[in-house]
Write a protein that holds these residues in place. Structure first.
Motif, PDB file in Angstrom:
ATOM      1  N   LEU A  20       0.838  -1.208   0.000  1.00 32.36           N
ATOM      2  CA  LEU A  20       0.000   0.000   0.000  1.00 32.36           C
ATOM      3  C   LEU A  20       0.868   1.250   0.000  1.00 32.36           C
ATOM      4  O   LEU A  20       0.571   2.235  -0.689  1.00 32.36           O
ATOM      5  CB  LEU A  20      -0.926  -0.008   1.220  1.00 32.36           C
ATOM      6  CG  LEU A  20      -2.039  -1.034   1.200  1.00 32.36           C
ATOM      7  CD1 LEU A  20      -2.878  -0.944   2.462  1.00 32.36           C
ATOM      8  CD2 LEU A  20      -2.933  -0.823  -0.004  1.00 32.36           C
ATOM      9  N   VAL A  45       1.292   7.243  -6.424  1.00 32.99           N
ATOM     10  CA  VAL A  45       0.370   8.371  -6.550  1.00 32.99           C
ATOM     11  C   VAL A  45       1.139   9.685  -6.480  1.00 32.99           C
ATOM     12  O   VAL A  45       0.894  10.616  -7.250  1.00 32.99           O
ATOM     13  CB  VAL A  45      -0.720   8.315  -5.456  1.00 32.99           C
ATOM     14  CG1 VAL A  45      -1.557   9.580  -5.478  1.00 32.99           C
ATOM     15  CG2 VAL A  45      -1.606   7.119  -5.661  1.00 32.99           C
ATOM     16  N   GLU A 105      -1.038   7.235 -11.306  1.00 38.48           N
ATOM     17  CA  GLU A 105      -2.210   6.654 -10.645  1.00 38.48           C
ATOM     18  C   GLU A 105      -2.521   5.261 -11.158  1.00 38.48           C
ATOM     19  O   GLU A 105      -2.946   4.399 -10.401  1.00 38.48           O
ATOM     20  CB  GLU A 105      -3.442   7.543 -10.859  1.00 38.48           C
ATOM     21  CG  GLU A 105      -3.404   8.852 -10.117  1.00 38.48           C
ATOM     22  CD  GLU A 105      -3.004   9.982 -11.024  1.00 38.48           C
ATOM     23  OE1 GLU A 105      -2.481   9.691 -12.120  1.00 38.48           O
ATOM     24  OE2 GLU A 105      -3.207  11.145 -10.651  1.00 38.48           O
ATOM     25  N   PHE A 106      -2.284   5.058 -12.459  1.00 36.38           N
ATOM     26  CA  PHE A 106      -2.573   3.740 -13.037  1.00 36.38           C
ATOM     27  C   PHE A 106      -1.764   2.671 -12.322  1.00 36.38           C
ATOM     28  O   PHE A 106      -2.300   1.658 -11.865  1.00 36.38           O
ATOM     29  CB  PHE A 106      -2.257   3.765 -14.530  1.00 36.38           C
ATOM     30  CG  PHE A 106      -2.553   2.475 -15.235  1.00 36.38           C
ATOM     31  CD1 PHE A 106      -3.858   2.142 -15.549  1.00 36.38           C
ATOM     32  CD2 PHE A 106      -1.540   1.607 -15.568  1.00 36.38           C
ATOM     33  CE1 PHE A 106      -4.140   0.949 -16.187  1.00 36.38           C
ATOM     34  CE2 PHE A 106      -1.819   0.416 -16.204  1.00 36.38           C
ATOM     35  CZ  PHE A 106      -3.112   0.096 -16.518  1.00 36.38           C
ATOM     36  N   VAL A 141      -3.066   2.024  -8.734  1.00 37.98           N
ATOM     37  CA  VAL A 141      -4.255   1.201  -8.583  1.00 37.98           C
ATOM     38  C   VAL A 141      -3.965  -0.243  -8.951  1.00 37.98           C
ATOM     39  O   VAL A 141      -4.433  -1.177  -8.294  1.00 37.98           O
ATOM     40  CB  VAL A 141      -5.421   1.771  -9.410  1.00 37.98           C
ATOM     41  CG1 VAL A 141      -6.582   0.832  -9.423  1.00 37.98           C
ATOM     42  CG2 VAL A 141      -5.854   3.078  -8.819  1.00 37.98           C
ATOM     43  N   VAL A 142      -3.141  -0.448  -9.986  1.00 36.94           N
ATOM     44  CA  VAL A 142      -2.800  -1.826 -10.348  1.00 36.94           C
ATOM     45  C   VAL A 142      -1.992  -2.475  -9.227  1.00 36.94           C
ATOM     46  O   VAL A 142      -2.182  -3.655  -8.916  1.00 36.94           O
ATOM     47  CB  VAL A 142      -2.034  -1.842 -11.690  1.00 36.94           C
ATOM     48  CG1 VAL A 142      -1.465  -3.205 -11.958  1.00 36.94           C
ATOM     49  CG2 VAL A 142      -2.967  -1.461 -12.802  1.00 36.94           C
ATOM     50  N   ILE A 146      -2.352  -1.885  -6.049  1.00 34.02           N
ATOM     51  CA  ILE A 146      -3.293  -2.296  -5.003  1.00 34.02           C
ATOM     52  C   ILE A 146      -4.097  -3.509  -5.452  1.00 34.02           C
ATOM     53  O   ILE A 146      -4.256  -4.486  -4.719  1.00 34.02           O
ATOM     54  CB  ILE A 146      -4.229  -1.121  -4.647  1.00 34.02           C
ATOM     55  CG1 ILE A 146      -3.439  -0.062  -3.903  1.00 34.02           C
ATOM     56  CG2 ILE A 146      -5.382  -1.593  -3.793  1.00 34.02           C
ATOM     57  CD1 ILE A 146      -4.230   1.160  -3.570  1.00 34.02           C
ATOM     58  N   LEU A 147      -4.589  -3.454  -6.710  1.00 34.37           N
ATOM     59  CA  LEU A 147      -5.435  -4.530  -7.222  1.00 34.37           C
ATOM     60  C   LEU A 147      -4.681  -5.854  -7.243  1.00 34.37           C
ATOM     61  O   LEU A 147      -5.183  -6.884  -6.802  1.00 34.37           O
ATOM     62  CB  LEU A 147      -5.905  -4.165  -8.627  1.00 34.37           C
ATOM     63  CG  LEU A 147      -6.929  -5.066  -9.294  1.00 34.37           C
ATOM     64  CD1 LEU A 147      -8.242  -4.926  -8.580  1.00 34.37           C
ATOM     65  CD2 LEU A 147      -7.096  -4.686 -10.742  1.00 34.37           C
ATOM     66  N   ALA A 193      -1.684  -5.842  -3.303  1.00 26.60           N
ATOM     67  CA  ALA A 193      -2.353  -5.800  -2.002  1.00 26.60           C
ATOM     68  C   ALA A 193      -3.615  -6.650  -2.007  1.00 26.60           C
ATOM     69  O   ALA A 193      -3.992  -7.219  -0.990  1.00 26.60           O
ATOM     70  CB  ALA A 193      -2.689  -4.353  -1.642  1.00 26.60           C
ATOM     71  N   GLY A 194      -4.285  -6.762  -3.163  1.00 24.78           N
ATOM     72  CA  GLY A 194      -5.553  -7.468  -3.183  1.00 24.78           C
ATOM     73  C   GLY A 194      -5.435  -8.950  -3.456  1.00 24.78           C
ATOM     74  O   GLY A 194      -6.109  -9.747  -2.827  1.00 24.78           O
ATOM     75  N   ALA A 195      -4.585  -9.336  -4.404  1.00 26.58           N
ATOM     76  CA  ALA A 195      -4.577 -10.734  -4.834  1.00 26.58           C
ATOM     77  C   ALA A 195      -3.353 -11.501  -4.349  1.00 26.58           C
ATOM     78  O   ALA A 195      -3.479 -12.562  -3.738  1.00 26.58           O
ATOM     79  CB  ALA A 195      -4.676 -10.801  -6.360  1.00 26.58           C
ATOM     80  N   SER A 206      -1.237 -10.905  -1.951  1.00 30.90           N
ATOM     81  CA  SER A 206      -1.135 -11.066  -0.503  1.00 30.90           C
ATOM     82  C   SER A 206      -2.129 -12.104  -0.010  1.00 30.90           C
ATOM     83  O   SER A 206      -1.832 -12.862   0.918  1.00 30.90           O
ATOM     84  CB  SER A 206      -1.388  -9.726   0.175  1.00 30.90           C
ATOM     85  OG  SER A 206      -2.659  -9.263  -0.178  1.00 30.90           O
ATOM     86  N   SER A 223      -2.388   9.043 -18.533  1.00 32.26           N
ATOM     87  CA  SER A 223      -1.385   8.022 -18.840  1.00 32.26           C
ATOM     88  C   SER A 223      -1.933   6.718 -19.412  1.00 32.26           C
ATOM     89  O   SER A 223      -1.237   6.081 -20.194  1.00 32.26           O
ATOM     90  CB  SER A 223      -0.548   7.732 -17.598  1.00 32.26           C
ATOM     91  OG  SER A 223      -1.372   7.410 -16.516  1.00 32.26           O
ATOM     92  N   PRO A 224      -3.169   6.258 -19.068  1.00 35.18           N
ATOM     93  CA  PRO A 224      -3.585   4.942 -19.577  1.00 35.18           C
ATOM     94  C   PRO A 224      -3.545   4.801 -21.100  1.00 35.18           C
ATOM     95  O   PRO A 224      -3.038   3.786 -21.587  1.00 35.18           O
ATOM     96  CB  PRO A 224      -5.011   4.785 -19.031  1.00 35.18           C
ATOM     97  CG  PRO A 224      -5.054   5.622 -17.844  1.00 35.18           C
ATOM     98  CD  PRO A 224      -4.152   6.773 -18.094  1.00 35.18           C
TER      99      PRO A 224
END
Lengths: 180, 402
Positions: A47, A54, A59-60, A63-64, A66-67, A70-72, A74, A143-144
């Motif tokens: 995180l 950031v 930002e892209f 978020v990736v 975290i997604l 941090a999300g998968a 971990s 940026s995306p």
């Protein structure tokens, strides 16, 4: 651009807070003996790195980060830890700690050297024409599309190779689980 | 971060007010003050809507089950959420001895935070949003994954086997449903050409619920799985797991978990309204309806509509089995989302800059694909279902009976 905020040093202050927390969480990962708590520290580190992204206007990536991490990642890590019997004292120092420390010190040295030695300011004042600046600002503000264009035009071969590798991994995992 | 000031009149005006109030040396605090004020408004709006949502859900569920629902506190029972809150605050806050202190404390807090943080990118109007991120849609699906982690932490930290089992189930399910959820949004991103939610709303000449029926279905189902609501609430299946991962939570900690659960309904309704029903604009196609309501009220009205639909789903469908849930995610929703992505991409390649008529042709094609997929799935299920009735006959009828 609102100059007052940039100059007030509030961003530097936020950067220091995030950086300190990230390093503290990373130290927890190393020093805690309880595996689940170490994994929580790792989530904190992920995180924190997202926060640093950031701060860098990426930002892209944030978020990736975290997604995916941090999300998968971990979660999978914690699932793996749950399969181990002794998680309370699972991460103890052993006879390899001195070579590991030496290796870590060398790595830190190399990274420090690279950071200090790299000439970060590639675009000097002379090269910073209006067109270059406009391009940089466009890439930062949206940026995306830039990232997507690069991935699917210039780096399409590595992308497809990675996709193939991941598919092969998935099929292999299924084959291993089925046991035939 | 400067982009909010450039794009958002609300931000700029508030910032000017703060700049007038503050002395020159403290001008940097104007930025903080502006941000905190808007955050306060947003968070309170969501919390009030959540409180009303719990009341509405209980009343509507009561209607569905032919009973009254809460109607004693205040007019029509409207003050019931307040009474619930007082009850939860005054209850004793128990922590089991086997629980892990830090995780037990962190889990409810993290869940509520990850729910509230999502509101930051939801635009309540052309000029009333907290941040217009250029990755808004990704943010919407990325940040809630922290709730998954906190759910696991809560289950593990309780030191209770039911809680751990519930958490393990929940996490396996949530990770599976994230995949179709994200892929279903790809069609919308292709059509809108941007990940910013403001752009997505403005790109909807025709509401995306018409242009992307498959994406809407997949997103609705995956979102109700992400919220752990009724057809997918097997992480707290009372008959098997007592209460799943929040078995050991009591008092206000339990209150926070409930708040996160109901708050997610509100937030998801806002997301659905923004992505599929033109957000703050009027949901109908004639544009002169725009002036009927202010944009914020349009959005809140649509949120109430989706909250009602979620309650309806909860009241109607029975709980699924874990294997059914997982198979549904991977064998039905994920292929559907992929088909939708390919069809949409092909249509956009054919008409990169569609006129109004071409958009309506796209609507027709997408609905044809949706109905085709539905029919194909139903037919294949019908063939599949006939097998077990023949093979699983437990008692063989002896020949002499006949």
């Amino acid at each position: 651009m609102t100059g007052g905020i940039e100059e007030s040093g509030i961003f530097t202050a936020i950067w220091w807070v995030i950086a300190t927390l990230t390093v503290a969480a990373a130290l927890l990962v190393v020093f805690l003996q309880d595996l689940v708590k170490a994994a929580m520290g790792l989530i904190g580190t992920f995180l924190g790195i997202a926060g640093l992204f950031v701060m860098l206007n990426a930002e892209f990536l944030a978020v990736v980060q975290i997604l995916v991490y941090a999300g998968a990642v971990s979660i999978l890590l914690i699932f793996g830890i749950m399969m181990i019997r002794d998680t309370q004292r699972g991460s103890q120092a052993n006879s390899l700690r001195i070579p590991a420390f030496a290796l870590g010190a060398v790595l830190v040295g190399i990274i420090t050297f690279v950071v200090l030695d790299t000439q970060w300011n590639l675009l000097g004042e002379a090269m910073l024409t209006a067109a270059v600046q406009a391009g940089v600002e466009e890439a930062f503000s949206d940026s995306p599309p830039v990232l997507g264009g690069l991935l699917l035009r210039e780096f399409v071969l590595p992308l497809e190779a990675a996709a193939l590798l991941l598919t092969a991994t998935l099929v292999g995992a299924i084959a291993l689980v089925k046991g035939e | 971060m400067e982009s909010s000031f450039d794009k958002n009149a609300l931000f700029a005006n508030l910032n000017d007010i703060f700049l007038d109030l503050l002395p020159e040396s403290l001008s940097w605090m104007a930025y903080l003050g502006t941000g905190l004020t808007i955050i306060l408004i947003m968070v309170n709006a969501v919390l009030m809507l959540t409180a009303f949502g719990t009341y509405m859900e209980r009343r509507v569920l009561g209607r569905f089950q032919t009973r009254l629902g809460p109607n004693r506190v205040g007019p029509f029972g409207l003050l019931q959420p307040l009474a619930d809150l007082l009850k939860l605050i005054t209850k004793e806050d128990l922590r089991p001895e086997s629980a892990d202190k830090i995780t037990f404390f962190l889990a409810p807090v993290l869940m509520v935070t990850s729910m509230l943080v999502v509101v930051a990118v939801v635009p309540f109007g052309k000029d009333s949003f907290l941040a217009d991120l250029n990755i808004g849609v990704l943010y919407l699906v990325g940040i809630p994954t922290i709730a998954t982690v906190s759910m696991f932490l809560g289950g593990w930290g309780s030191g209770n086997r039911f809680a751990l089992l519930g958490a393990a189930r929940a996490v396996a399910m949530l990770i599976s449903y994230e995949v179709p959820m994200i892929v279903s949004l790809a069609g919308i991103l292709i059509l809108a050409g941007s990940m910013s939610l403001v752009d997505v709303v403005q790109a909807q000449q025709i509401p995306f619920i018409l242009l992307q029926p498959i994406a809407f279905f997949v997103f609705l189902v995956s979102a109700s799985a992400e919220m752990n609501r009724s057809p997918f609430d097997l992480m707290e299946a009372e008959s098997e797991l007592t209460a799943g991962f929040h078995t050991e939570f009591s008092g206000m900690r339990f209150g926070l978990l409930q708040l996160a659960e109901f708050g997610e309904v509100v937030v998801t309704s806002a997301i659905l309204a923004t992505l599929f029903l033109r957000g703050w604009e009027n949901p109908f196609i004639p544009a002169d309806w725009q002036q009927v309501l202010p944009p914020q009220l349009w959005l809140i009205g649509k949120m109430l509509f989706f909250m009602l639909i979620f309650t309806w789903i909860r009241a109607t469908l029975p709980r699924m089995r874990i294997d059914q849930v997982m198979a549904f995610a991977w064998k039905v929703l994920f292929p559907l989302a992929l088909i939708n992505m390919f069809v949409t991409a092909a249509l956009v390649v054919a008409w990169p800059d569609p006129t109004y008529t071409q958009l309506w042709i796209m609507v027709g094609v997408n609905w044809a694909v949706a109905i085709g997929c539905l029919t194909g799935y139903t037919l294949s299920r019908g063939r599949h279902r006939q097998k077990p009735t023949e093979s699983v006959r437990l008692v063989q009828i002896p020949a002499e009976v006949n």
